[in-house]
Design an enzyme around this catalytic site. Sequence first.
Site, PDB file in Angstrom:
ATOM      1  N   ILE A 104       0.838  -1.189   0.000  1.00 54.78           N
ATOM      2  CA  ILE A 104       0.000   0.000   0.000  1.00 54.78           C
ATOM      3  C   ILE A 104       0.883   1.252   0.000  1.00 54.78           C
ATOM      4  O   ILE A 104       2.034   1.204   0.418  1.00 54.78           O
ATOM      5  CB  ILE A 104      -0.953  -0.006   1.238  1.00 54.78           C
ATOM      6  CG1 ILE A 104      -1.921   1.186   1.226  1.00 54.78           C
ATOM      7  CG2 ILE A 104      -0.169  -0.084   2.531  1.00 54.78           C
ATOM      8  CD1 ILE A 104      -3.035   1.097   2.282  1.00 54.78           C
ATOM      9  N   CYS A 105       0.334   2.351  -0.498  1.00 55.42           N
ATOM     10  CA  CYS A 105       0.958   3.667  -0.444  1.00 55.42           C
ATOM     11  C   CYS A 105       2.202   3.711  -1.317  1.00 55.42           C
ATOM     12  O   CYS A 105       2.131   3.470  -2.517  1.00 55.42           O
ATOM     13  CB  CYS A 105       1.225   4.041   1.018  1.00 55.42           C
ATOM     14  SG  CYS A 105       1.606   5.780   1.306  1.00 55.42           S
ATOM     15  N   ALA A 106       3.362   3.992  -0.765  1.00 59.03           N
ATOM     16  CA  ALA A 106       4.598   4.064  -1.545  1.00 59.03           C
ATOM     17  C   ALA A 106       5.172   2.691  -1.869  1.00 59.03           C
ATOM     18  O   ALA A 106       5.927   2.539  -2.837  1.00 59.03           O
ATOM     19  CB  ALA A 106       5.640   4.881  -0.782  1.00 59.03           C
ATOM     20  N   TYR A 126       0.223   5.160  -3.998  1.00 58.37           N
ATOM     21  CA  TYR A 126       0.028   6.566  -3.652  1.00 58.37           C
ATOM     22  C   TYR A 126       0.140   7.400  -4.933  1.00 58.37           C
ATOM     23  O   TYR A 126       1.050   7.185  -5.739  1.00 58.37           O
ATOM     24  CB  TYR A 126       1.082   7.001  -2.630  1.00 58.37           C
ATOM     25  CG  TYR A 126       0.744   8.301  -1.955  1.00 58.37           C
ATOM     26  CD1 TYR A 126      -0.199   8.344  -0.938  1.00 58.37           C
ATOM     27  CD2 TYR A 126       1.354   9.484  -2.342  1.00 58.37           C
ATOM     28  CE1 TYR A 126      -0.524   9.541  -0.318  1.00 58.37           C
ATOM     29  CE2 TYR A 126       1.038  10.685  -1.731  1.00 58.37           C
ATOM     30  CZ  TYR A 126       0.094  10.702  -0.719  1.00 58.37           C
ATOM     31  OH  TYR A 126      -0.239  11.886  -0.110  1.00 58.37           O
ATOM     32  N   SER A 155      -2.914  -0.787  -2.855  1.00 57.88           N
ATOM     33  CA  SER A 155      -3.835   0.273  -2.458  1.00 57.88           C
ATOM     34  C   SER A 155      -3.094   1.605  -2.405  1.00 57.88           C
ATOM     35  O   SER A 155      -1.865   1.642  -2.448  1.00 57.88           O
ATOM     36  CB  SER A 155      -4.455  -0.064  -1.103  1.00 57.88           C
ATOM     37  OG  SER A 155      -5.494   0.821  -0.778  1.00 57.88           O
TER      38      SER A 155
END
Length: 191
Positions: A104-106, A126, A155
């Site tokens: 998720i994210c980075a 992200y 995500s």
Amino acid sequence: MKKVLVAIADGTEELEAVCIIDVLRRAGIEVTVASCMPADLLLITASRGVKIQADCHIKACVNQTYDLIVLPGGMPGAKHLYECQPLTELLQKQRSNKQWHAAICASPAVVLAQHGWLQGVKATCYPSFQDNLIGAQVDKTAAVVVDQDNKLVTSQGPGTALGFALALVEVLLGKEKVQSVAQPMIATYAA
């Protein structure tokens, strides 16, 4: 019982890490939180200064088998995960055995893409990192992307962490289990 490894390091996004750990444990999944910091440090300082105590160091996990390995985001947490050789070996094994992994994210960009593991894979991350998803079929609008064929869930960030965690429950235990976890949390989940 399903077994999940959640990798953390200094700079990990705490909201993502804690949400993932919490939701998976609510689903009755055995979750191991492993520090990827050098010198066997178990206490990490997350991106907003929150201290998180790992269950063990990642080196203790290398001979284990997991149903899912999860990478929370945050910077420089994702960079630390990318640089962690034992975690890289575990992820390689996970991918070779066609087992679930998630980021998720980075982390989809900083860890998975930089290792060259997203060729032809459906993914997101992200928004400011999406151009770094080299070779991926990027979905820039979906909060959570599940690629069944490649056993990958990705995500976008802290605000999508709950949906991401519930998607992880679904891929491991099915929709009924998601509803039994989401309902007491007053969480809505659209698969």
